[in-house]
Design an enzyme around this catalytic site. Structure first.
Site, PDB file in Angstrom:
ATOM      1  CE1 TYR A 535     -16.126  -7.242 -32.732  1.00  0.00           C
ATOM      2  CE2 TYR A 535     -16.245  -9.366 -31.625  1.00  0.00           C
ATOM      3  CZ  TYR A 535     -16.281  -8.613 -32.786  1.00  0.00           C
ATOM      4  OH  TYR A 535     -16.460  -9.220 -34.002  1.00  0.00           O
ATOM      5  CD  GLU A 571     -15.765 -12.509 -34.998  1.00  0.00           C
ATOM      6  OE1 GLU A 571     -16.429 -11.828 -34.210  1.00  0.00           O
ATOM      7  OE2 GLU A 571     -16.198 -13.544 -35.550  1.00  0.00           O
TER       8      GLU A 571
HETATM    9  C1  GCB Z   1     -18.875 -11.956 -32.710  1.00  0.00           C
HETATM   10  C2  GCB Z   1     -19.415 -12.909 -33.694  1.00  0.00           C
HETATM   11  C3  GCB Z   1     -19.926 -12.229 -34.943  1.00  0.00           C
HETATM   12  C4  GCB Z   1     -20.655 -10.947 -34.577  1.00  0.00           C
HETATM   13  C5  GCB Z   1     -19.693 -10.030 -33.866  1.00  0.00           C
HETATM   14  C6  GCB Z   1     -20.352  -8.730 -33.433  1.00  0.00           C
HETATM   15  O1  GCB Z   1     -18.156 -12.278 -31.815  1.00  0.00           O
HETATM   16  O2  GCB Z   1     -18.522 -13.928 -34.031  1.00  0.00           O
HETATM   17  O3  GCB Z   1     -20.765 -13.111 -35.620  1.00  0.00           O
HETATM   18  O4  GCB Z   1     -21.221 -10.323 -35.688  1.00  0.00           O
HETATM   19  O5  GCB Z   1     -19.218 -10.657 -32.729  1.00  0.00           O
HETATM   20  O6  GCB Z   1     -20.317  -7.759 -34.171  1.00  0.00           O
HETATM   21  O7  GCB Z   1     -20.924  -8.708 -32.351  1.00  0.00           O
END
Ligand code: GCB
Length: 686
Positions: A535, A571
Site C-alpha cells: 500500500y 493488492e
Molecule cells: C490487506 C489485506 C486486506 C485488507 C487491505 C486493507 O493487505 O489483504 O484484507 O482489506 O489490506 O485495505 O488494509
C-alpha cells in the site's frame, strides 16, 4: 450464575465431539488454551494429512436425478453466548425450536444472519440454531438415495434431520453433504435443524480469538480477529436436497489440453458409489459424450469396466478469457451416462446421467510467465469480497450478475477470491464469461503456526481444490493471504503445506498474497508465482503519491531477484469516500484515488517491460464491511465501486487502462462509450 455452566460445558466436550464428529477446537475456543508464541518449536514431519473429501459434485438435475432447494425463510434462535452448547445438552434438535421458549427470528437462507435484525445479533458470539420443515415426496423412497448438501455454512455446523444427526462440518465457504435417506419420512413432513457456530480460535482457518470483556451490565464474550472483513456467519449459500440412483456417479475429475494444431484433449476420471442395495447392480458400460453448444457430439467414448479415459477433439473450440478472443468462455457439456444390466427386455438400462460443463484449454507456466493456450497472460483485475447490504456474505444472484457486468464493463480479465472460496455459482459464472480466477483458501492473516492449524489449513485447500478443480476459469491456487511469513515458524509450516498441496494441485501453479518483505519472507521460495500486497502512499508514505513508481519498481524487482519467479501485485489502493473531492488531491478524496492508481499504472508499465511481471490487481472491487475500528468509516472504502455497486471516479480511469491493455495486448477494439466527445479539436483517444 452464567459462569457455573462453564465447567459443565468443558466436561461434556469430549463425548460430544465423538458423538457429532465436531472439531474440539470449535467448542474449546478460549478455554484452557495455552498461547503458543514460538511456533518454530514445532516439527511438521508427521502432521496428519486431511482425509480427501468425497463426492461434492454440484447438484444438477438430469433424467436420473432430482434437485430441490431448501432455500427460503427459516427460523432461528440464538444461544446464550456464555452457554453455546446448552442446545446440545438440552437436545433442542429433538423438537421444534419454538419449544425451547426462546425468541424465534425469521431468517432468510442463504444470508448472513448478522445484518437482518435491528438488535445485537450482528455481534453475537457463539452458536445460533436454524430450523425449517419440508416435505419429501413418496416417490423418492423407491429406488433412489436422497442427499442433503450445504454449499457453505460459516464457520461450523452440526445438522440433524428429524432429531437424528445427519452431518457436521467446519471451515466456512466450502460445501459439505451427506446421504439422509435413512433419516427421512417419505411422503411426510420433515424437520431440519442446524447449529451454526461462528467462533474462531488459534486453530481455525482463519484464526481469531474469543475473550471475555467487562461491560456496564456484566461481562460478554467478544470475538477478535486481525483480518479486515466482518466475520459474517450463518447459512451463507444454498441448501439442496438431491436424489441419485442406488448406484451413481459420485465424483468426476477432468483435465484438458489444447495443442497448437487445435486438437483438444480431455482426460477424465469417474467415481461410482453404491448404497447397500445398489451393490447388486451390475454396471455394463459408461458412455462419455462431449457435446458442443448446439448439442452436437464432438467426441465420445464407451468404456467397459474402466472409469477413466481420454477424449480427443479435432478442431476444438478453446476456452479463452474475456477480451482475449471474440467468443470467450466457450463451454462444452461433458455427459457421463452409466448403463447397467436390466431384467427387462432391453439388455441394458440407463442408471445415472451427470453433465459437467467443460472448457478446453491448456495452462502452463515457467519462471517468467503463465500461459493459457500457449499465450502469455497479463492479468488485470481485482481483489474482491462476497459482501453486500443486509445479506452480508449470503449468495445473491442479482449481486453476482451485477458484479460480473461491472467486471466486464471495466475490462478486467481476472480476480482473486480474496480471502476465501467464493460461491460455486460464481465459479460457474466465471467459466461462462471467461473471467480468470486466482482461487484462494480461507487462510487469511495466519500467525501462530502449529500442527493443528496446519492440518486445518491443508484441509481447507484440499476441499477447495476438490470443489474447483474442474473449472477452466481457475488458473492458480492461492495458499494464503498475508500470513506472518516473516516469522521463524513459517518456514517449516509452509514447506509442509506447499509439499502437500503440490500433490493435489491439478495442473495449477501455487501462489499467495504476501505482505512480508522479500528479504524476510519464508513462503515465497515454495511458490510458482510470487504475489505481493503493498500500500504505497496509503499505509506507507500517506499523501505522497510521488514516491510510488520508485518504491514499487524496486520492490517488485527485489522479489524477482530473490526468487526468480513471475511476480504479481495482488493488492494496492487507498480508501476513498464517494463524493469527497479535493484539489489538489488529499487522502480519502476521489482525486487521491485517481492519482494513486495512475502512478501505479506507470510503475506497472515499467515493470511489464521487464518480462516477468504478469499482473495487477486493485484492492478492492467494491467497498465492504469490516469489524468496527477507528481506521474504517462504515467499512473498508478502497472500492472502485461503492458497496451498492456504483462507480467512483476512479472506475472510469481504471476502465480506460484495462481496455487500453486489451487493445495493446490482444488488439481489441475499444468500447464506444470509453471516451466522451469533448470538441472537434480534441481527440480523447487512447
Ligand atoms: C490487506 C489485506 C486486506 C485488507 C487491505 C486493507 O493487505 O489483504 O484484507 O482489506 O489490506 O485495505 O488494509
Amino acid at each position: 450464575m452464567r459462569r457455573l455452566w462453564k465447567p459443565v460445558i468443558f466436561l461434556l466436550l469430549g463425548s460430544l465431539q465423538v458423538l457429532l464428529a465436531y472439531p474440539e477446537d470449535d467448542f474449546l475456543v478460549n478455554a484452557n488454551r495455552k498461547e503458543l508464541t514460538d511456533s518454530s518449536l514445532f516439527e511438521y514431519g508427521d502432521v496428519r494429512k486431511p482425509t480427501p473429501t468425497k463426492g461434492l459434485l454440484y447438484p444438477r438435475e438430469s433424467e436420473t436425478r432430482e434437485v430441490r432447494s431448501l432455500d427460503g425463510m427459516w427460523q432461528l434462535v440464538r444461544s446464550d453466548p456464555f452457554d453455546p452448547l446448552q442446545g446440545i445438552r438440552e437436545k433442542w434438535f429433538m423438537d421444534a425450536l419454538r419449544k425451547t421458549g426462546r425468541e424465534i427470528i425469521s431468517m432468510p437462507v442463504p444470508a448472513s444472519y448478522n445484518d437482518i435484525t435491528t438488535d445485537n445479533l450482528r455481534d453475537h458470539v457463539g452458536t445460533v440454531w436454524y430450523e425449517r420443515t419440508f416435505f419429501v415426496p413418496r416417490s423418492w423412497k423407491a429406488m433412489q438415495r436422497t442427499w442433503l448438501r450445504f454449499s457453505s455454512v460459516h464457520y461450523a455446523a452440526v445438522v440433524w434431520i428429524n432429531g437424528r444427526n445427519a452431518t457436521s462440518h467446519s471451515i466456512g465457504h466450502l460445501p459439505f453433504e451427506s446421504e439422509i435417506s435413512g433419516l427421512l419420512s417419505f411422503g411426510g413432513n420433515n424437520r431440519i435443524t442446524v447449529m451454526c457456530d461462528n467462533r474462531l480460535s488459534n486453530r481455525t482457518i482463519p484464526q481469531g480469538s474469543v475473550y471475555e470483556v467487562a461491560t456496564d451490565d456484566g461481562s460478554v464474550p467478544v470475538q477478535s480477529y486481525t483480518f479486515d472483513f466482518f466475520n459474517y456467519a450463518g447459512i451463507h449459500r444454498s441448501v439442496h436436497l438431491y436424489t441419485t440412483p442406488l448406484l451413481h456417479i459420485s465424483d468426476l475429475e477432468v483435465t484438458t489440453q489444447l495443442t497448437n494444431e487445435g486438437l483438444g484433449r480431455i482426460d477424465y476420471r469417474v467415481w461410482l458409489e453404491a448404497s447397500k442395495e445398489g451393490l447388486q447392480i451390475q454396471p455394463i458400460h459408461l458412455r462419455v459424450q462431449l457435446r458442443d453448444k448446439d448439442g452436437h457430439v464432438a467426441a465420445q467414448q464407451i468404456n467397459k469396466a474402466i472409469y477413466h479415459g481420454t477424449l480427443l477433439v479435432p478442431n476444438a473450440t478453446p476456452w479463452w478469457p474475456y477480451l482475449m478472443h471474440s467468443d470467450p468462455g466457450y463451454l462444452y457439456n461433458l455427459q457421463f451416462e452409466l448403463f447397467v444390466s436390466s431384467n427387462e427386455k432391453e439388455l441394458e438400462a440407463l442408471q445415472d446421467t451427470y453433465r459437467l460443463p467443460v472448457g478446453i484449454r491448456s495452462l502452463s507456466w515457467d519462471n517468467d510467465t503463465l500461459l493459457l493456450n500457449g499465450k502469455p497472460l497479463y492479468l488485470r483485475g481485482f481483489g474482491r469480497h462476497e459482501d453486500s447490504d443486509f445479506r452480508g456474505k449470503g449468495l445473491d444472484n442479482a449481486l453476482l450478475a451485477r458484479d460480473f457486468n461491472l467486471l466486464k464493463w471495466t475490462g478486467a480479465n481476472a480476480y482473486r477470491t480474496s480471502h476465501y472460496p467464493y460461491s460455486e455459482e460464481s465459479m460457474q459464472f466465471a467459466d461462462q464469461h471467461g473471467i480468470m480466477i486466482i482461487d484462494e483458501c480461507p487462510a487469511v492473516n495466519i500467525d501462530i503456526f502449529e500442527p493443528q492449524l496446519l492440518e486445518n489449513h491443508m484441509s481447507s485447500l484440499e476441499q477447495l481444490i476438490h470443489r474447483d478443480r474442474n473449472h477452466p476459469s481457475v488458473i492458480a491456487w492461492s495458499v494464503a493471504n498475508e500470513p506472518r511469513s516473516n516469522k521463524k515458524g513459517a518456514l517449516k509450516y509452509f514447506e509442509s503445506l506447499v509439499n502437500y498441496v503440490r500433490g493435489i494441485a491439478h495442473g495449477r501453479p501455487l501462489t499467495a498474497a504476501i505482505n512480508a518483505n522479500s528479504s524476510s519472507c519464508h513462503l515465497a521460495q515454495f511458490l510458482d508465482i510470487v504475489g505481493f500486497n503493498r500500500y504505497n502512499s496509503w499505509y506507507q508514505n500517506s499523501g505522497r503519491t510521488d514516491m510510488i513508481i520508485n518504491l514499487l519498481t524496486i520492490e517488485a524487482q527485489s522479489w524477482r531477484d530473490k526468487f526468480g519467479k513471475p511476480v504479481i501485485q495482488f493488492e494496492y489502493g487507498g480508501d476513498t469516500m464517494e463524493g469527497m473531492h479535493s484539489l489538489p488531491a488529499f487522502i480519502w478524496s476521489e482525486e487521491y484515488q485517481v492519482e494513486l492508481f495512475s502512478r501505479h499504472f506507470k510503475a506497472f508499465d515499467e515493470l511489464r517491460g521487464r518480462g516477468w511481471f504478469i499482473g495487477e490487481f486493485v484492492w478492492n472491487f467494491a467497498d465492504f464491511r469490516t469489524a468496527q475500528t477507528i481506521t474504517r468509516v462504515g467499512g473498508n472504502k478502497k472500492g472502485v465501486f461503492t458497496r451498492n455497486r456504483q462507480p467512483k471516479e476512479v472506475a472510469h480511469i481504471l476502465r480506460r487502462r484495462y481496455f487500453a491493455l486489451a487493445k495493446e495486448l490482444d488488439m481489441f477494439g475499444l468500447p464506444e462509450d470509453l471516451t466522451v466527445y469533448i470538441s472537434k479539436h480534441f481527440h480523447n483517444e487512447l
